[in-house]
Structures are given as C-alpha cells and as structure tokens.
Design an enzyme around this catalytic site. Structure first.
Site, PDB file in Angstrom:
ATOM      1  N   ASP A  84       0.886  -1.171   0.000  1.00 16.21           N
ATOM      2  CA  ASP A  84       0.000   0.000   0.000  1.00 16.21           C
ATOM      3  C   ASP A  84       0.918   1.213   0.000  1.00 16.21           C
ATOM      4  OD1 ASP A  84      -1.558   2.213   0.656  1.00 16.21           O
ATOM      5  OD2 ASP A  84      -2.855   1.081   2.001  1.00 16.21           O
ATOM      6  N   TYR A 115      -6.920  15.315  -9.173  1.00 15.58           N
ATOM      7  CA  TYR A 115      -6.148  14.375  -9.990  1.00 15.58           C
ATOM      8  C   TYR A 115      -5.139  15.096 -10.888  1.00 15.58           C
ATOM      9  CZ  TYR A 115      -5.219  10.579 -13.307  1.00 15.58           C
ATOM     10  OH  TYR A 115      -4.609   9.629 -14.092  1.00 15.58           O
ATOM     11  N   LYS A 172      -0.936  14.888 -10.803  1.00 14.83           N
ATOM     12  CA  LYS A 172      -0.032  14.400 -11.851  1.00 14.83           C
ATOM     13  C   LYS A 172       1.002  15.476 -12.212  1.00 14.83           C
ATOM     14  CE  LYS A 172      -1.702  10.208 -12.269  1.00 14.83           C
ATOM     15  NZ  LYS A 172      -0.950   9.031 -11.848  1.00 14.83           N
TER      16      LYS A 172
HETATM   17  P1  NAP Z   1      -7.137   1.198 -11.982  1.00 19.30           P
HETATM   18  O1  NAP Z   1      -7.588   0.039 -12.813  1.00 19.30           O
HETATM   19  O2  NAP Z   1      -8.103   1.824 -11.036  1.00 19.30           O
HETATM   20  O3  NAP Z   1      -5.812   0.760 -11.226  1.00 19.30           O
HETATM   21  C1  NAP Z   1      -5.257   1.522 -10.209  1.00 19.30           C
HETATM   22  C2  NAP Z   1      -4.416   0.598  -9.348  1.00 19.30           C
HETATM   23  O4  NAP Z   1      -3.815   1.378  -8.312  1.00 19.30           O
HETATM   24  C3  NAP Z   1      -5.254  -0.500  -8.669  1.00 19.30           C
HETATM   25  O5  NAP Z   1      -4.515  -1.700  -8.668  1.00 19.30           O
HETATM   26  C4  NAP Z   1      -5.396   0.042  -7.259  1.00 19.30           C
HETATM   27  O6  NAP Z   1      -5.596  -0.959  -6.290  1.00 19.30           O
HETATM   28  C5  NAP Z   1      -4.046   0.681  -7.097  1.00 19.30           C
HETATM   29  N1  NAP Z   1      -3.982   1.563  -5.934  1.00 19.30           N
HETATM   30  C6  NAP Z   1      -4.762   2.616  -5.606  1.00 19.30           C
HETATM   31  N2  NAP Z   1      -4.393   3.119  -4.429  1.00 19.30           N
HETATM   32  C7  NAP Z   1      -3.340   2.370  -3.994  1.00 19.30           C
HETATM   33  C8  NAP Z   1      -2.525   2.386  -2.853  1.00 19.30           C
HETATM   34  N3  NAP Z   1      -2.709   3.269  -1.846  1.00 19.30           N
HETATM   35  N4  NAP Z   1      -1.529   1.467  -2.752  1.00 19.30           N
HETATM   36  C9  NAP Z   1      -1.330   0.578  -3.718  1.00 19.30           C
HETATM   37  N5  NAP Z   1      -2.089   0.470  -4.823  1.00 19.30           N
HETATM   38  C10 NAP Z   1      -3.086   1.373  -4.951  1.00 19.30           C
HETATM   39  O7  NAP Z   1      -6.666   2.403 -12.912  1.00 19.30           O
HETATM   40  P2  NAP Z   1      -5.573   2.503 -14.089  1.00 19.30           P
HETATM   41  O8  NAP Z   1      -6.187   3.377 -15.120  1.00 19.30           O
HETATM   42  O9  NAP Z   1      -5.039   1.196 -14.454  1.00 19.30           O
HETATM   43  O10 NAP Z   1      -4.464   3.384 -13.349  1.00 19.30           O
HETATM   44  C11 NAP Z   1      -3.079   3.075 -13.361  1.00 19.30           C
HETATM   45  C12 NAP Z   1      -2.289   4.368 -13.461  1.00 19.30           C
HETATM   46  O11 NAP Z   1      -2.514   4.961 -14.744  1.00 19.30           O
HETATM   47  C13 NAP Z   1      -2.689   5.443 -12.435  1.00 19.30           C
HETATM   48  O12 NAP Z   1      -1.530   6.073 -11.928  1.00 19.30           O
HETATM   49  C14 NAP Z   1      -3.493   6.423 -13.275  1.00 19.30           C
HETATM   50  O13 NAP Z   1      -3.484   7.721 -12.743  1.00 19.30           O
HETATM   51  C15 NAP Z   1      -2.745   6.334 -14.591  1.00 19.30           C
HETATM   52  N6  NAP Z   1      -3.497   6.852 -15.744  1.00 19.30           N
HETATM   53  C16 NAP Z   1      -4.642   6.249 -16.126  1.00 19.30           C
HETATM   54  C17 NAP Z   1      -5.321   6.755 -17.219  1.00 19.30           C
HETATM   55  C18 NAP Z   1      -6.615   6.132 -17.692  1.00 19.30           C
HETATM   56  O14 NAP Z   1      -7.251   6.696 -18.584  1.00 19.30           O
HETATM   57  N7  NAP Z   1      -7.039   4.995 -17.153  1.00 19.30           N
HETATM   58  C19 NAP Z   1      -4.837   7.877 -17.916  1.00 19.30           C
HETATM   59  C20 NAP Z   1      -3.667   8.468 -17.499  1.00 19.30           C
HETATM   60  C21 NAP Z   1      -2.987   7.945 -16.396  1.00 19.30           C
HETATM   61  P3  NAP Z   1      -7.078  -1.469  -5.860  1.00 19.30           P
HETATM   62  O15 NAP Z   1      -7.484  -2.478  -6.921  1.00 19.30           O
HETATM   63  O16 NAP Z   1      -6.856  -2.042  -4.516  1.00 19.30           O
HETATM   64  O17 NAP Z   1      -7.979  -0.264  -5.852  1.00 19.30           O
END
Ligand code: NAP
Length: 252
Positions: free
Chosen positions: A58, A174, A178
């Site tokens: 975490d 958010y 970033k």
């Molecule tokens: P996601 O499916 O919601 O995955 C986020 C992951 O982060 C999940 O495994 C979540 O765990 C974990 N997490 C959240 N808080 C945490 C903590 N305190 N300690 C450890 N793990 C934690 O979303 P995603 O889109 O794949 O996001 C991955 C990254 O990509 C993020 O940094 C996000 O900002 C970035 N991003 C995403 C997008 C997009 O369009 N999706 C665009 C730009 C950047 P849980 O399953 O336990 O919640």
C-alpha cells in the site's frame, strides 16, 4: 544476485498495472505484482504465470513499503525496474453522482481539502515514499529504470494553452497530482543523473479502466505501451522525460 532481472509494479492487481506486469514478464523479468490487498495480487500474479509473485504494497503505508522492500531483498535479492503505477482519481464522488455535478464540486474554490490530500497521498507522496524505500535496491542493480505513470492531464504547458480542448477540466485534485508527480519525476532524474539509473514519466492516454468507469478510449495494451518502453530503455535512452506512445514527448 539472481540472474533474472526483477521488476516491481505498484497497483498491478488490475488495469494498466496488470498489463505492464504481464508484458515485463514476457520480456524475461521476474515480476512483483504490488497490490494493497494481498489476495488480489495473488490472483493477478497467478494469471501471469510462475514468474509473477504478489507483494503486499500500500503506497500510503510506510510500514507496508518497508516490509515490501525487505521482502524483495530477502526473497529476490535484486530490483532492476520500479514502475510507480498505483493511482486514484478521486475519493469523493458519491454513487450515482453525475460527472458534471462532481466536476462542479471540485473546483479550486470549493474542492474538499481532505480529498486533495487523499489523492496527493497516493499519487504523489506514495510515489516518493516507494522511491525512497526501493532506491537502495535499485542502486545495486546494473542498469535500473524507474517509470512513473503520469498523465497528460497534468501538463501545465498544455493546460495553459487556451486552445487545449480539455483545459476546462483541469482541477486541483487528480490533474494537479499528476503535475506534482511530474515534478517528483524530474527531481528523481536529476538526483540520479550521475548514475546509470533512468527515471521517466509516461502518459498512458485515456484508457478503459476502473479509474474512469471504463470510459477511456484506449485498451490496456495501448495504455501500457509507453510505460513498458521506458522500463526497457537501453544505456543510450533518456532520463527526465515525459512521453506518450504515439504523441512522443509531452511538454511538462
Ligand atoms: P485502476 O484500474 O483503477 O488501477 C489503479 C491501481 O492502483 C489499482 O490496482 C489500485 O488498487 C491501485 N492503488 C490505488 N491506491 C493504492 C494504494 N494506496 N496502494 C497501492 N495500490 C493502490 O486504474 P488505471 O487506469 O489502471 O491506473 C493506473 C495508473 O494509470 C494510475 O496512476 C493512473 O493515474 C494512470 N493513468 C490512467 C489513465 C486512464 O485513462 N485509465 C490515464 C492516465 C494515467 P485497488 O485495486 O486495490 O484499488
């Protein structure tokens, strides 16, 4: 030291992180699937095969980070790649709340400071804490790489351009987290400039994941592409950059 390089991906139990872990395993890494819920990490690691292992991590919990670093050292003996992928978009959107309604409640004038702190705790301070916890191991690796998963949404240059179509969505939550993560990336890259360790930020682009209720337009394969490229950079690769798979270098 084991012969096989080791990669740790935070928040790798689902979404882009899981895809990054899958691709790094396919590139010959022993992959450590960071997950705040160990069981979710175990299920994700099992789906990736025998070179993937769940690590409870975490990013907002210093004891968890310290224990994870100790486990990486004692069980795997090395760390070559760190992908700071874990992230959250908000903590305050109530079930059923319309997107527009939530957007109106998160302006600089009325956003909850507790929510800003919570988002920064994961997206900014969590990354810095994991960096500090894992750096001793990364320094021992022959050619370590750190990739911070950022977002074009945090680009001050793009959002200060009146013609940028998404600038009205720029918020202190958010988006600003970033922006701050980009600043951390640069600080890390500058600190490590004299070493062989490269630190870069990647923007996945709008990817279909739970972070955005699967409303993104890109697949997780597309979202993971730039992150994986930066994790595999050779000795001539850059450090201190911010980029996207098809758009190339992004302005900070
Ligand atoms: P996601 O499916 O919601 O995955 C986020 C992951 O982060 C999940 O495994 C979540 O765990 C974990 N997490 C959240 N808080 C945490 C903590 N305190 N300690 C450890 N793990 C934690 O979303 P995603 O889109 O794949 O996001 C991955 C990254 O990509 C993020 O940094 C996000 O900002 C970035 N991003 C995403 C997008 C997009 O369009 N999706 C665009 C730009 C950047 P849980 O399953 O336990 O919640």
């Amino acid at each position: 030291m084991k012969a096989k390089p080791v990669a740790l991906v935070t928040g790798a139990n689902q979404g882009i992180g899981l895809q990054i872990a899958k691709e790094l395993a396919a590139h010959g890494f022993t992959v450590l699937v960071g997950s705040r819920t160990f069981e979710k990490g175990q299920a994700a690691a099992a789906s990736l095969g025998q070179d993937a292992h769940a690590v409870q991590l975490d990013v907002t919990d210093q004891a968890s980070i310290t224990a994870a670093a100790e486990r990486v050292r004692s069980e795997f003996g090395r760390l070559d790649v760190l992908v700071n992928n874990a992230g959250i978009s908000q903590t305050g959107r109530q079930p059923g709340m319309r997107v527009e309604e939530y957007a109106q409640s998160t302006l600089a004038s009325n956003v909850s400071l507790d929510e800003v702190r919570a988002v920064f705790e994961t997206n900014v301070f969590g990354v810095l804490a994991v960096y500090q916890g894992m750096l001793p191991l990364l320094r021992e690796a022959p050619a370590a790489r750190i990739v911070n998963v950022s977002s074009g949404a945090g680009s001050l240059t793009m959002n200060s351009n009146p013609d940028f179509p998404y600038r009205s969505g720029f918020r202190p939550l958010y988006h600003a987290s970033k922006t701050a993560l980009n600043a951390m990336t640069l600080a890390m890259a500058i600190e490590l400039e004299a070493t062989g360790i490269k630190v870069n930020a990647a923007s996945p682009g709008p990817t279909k994941t739970s972070l955005n209720n699967y409303e993104g337009t890109e697949t997780v394969e597309e979202g993971a592409r730039e992150v994986v490229r930066l994790a595999l950079l050779g000795p001539d690769g850059p450090t201190g950059t911010f980029s996207h798979a098809t758009l190339g270098q992004l302005p900070w």
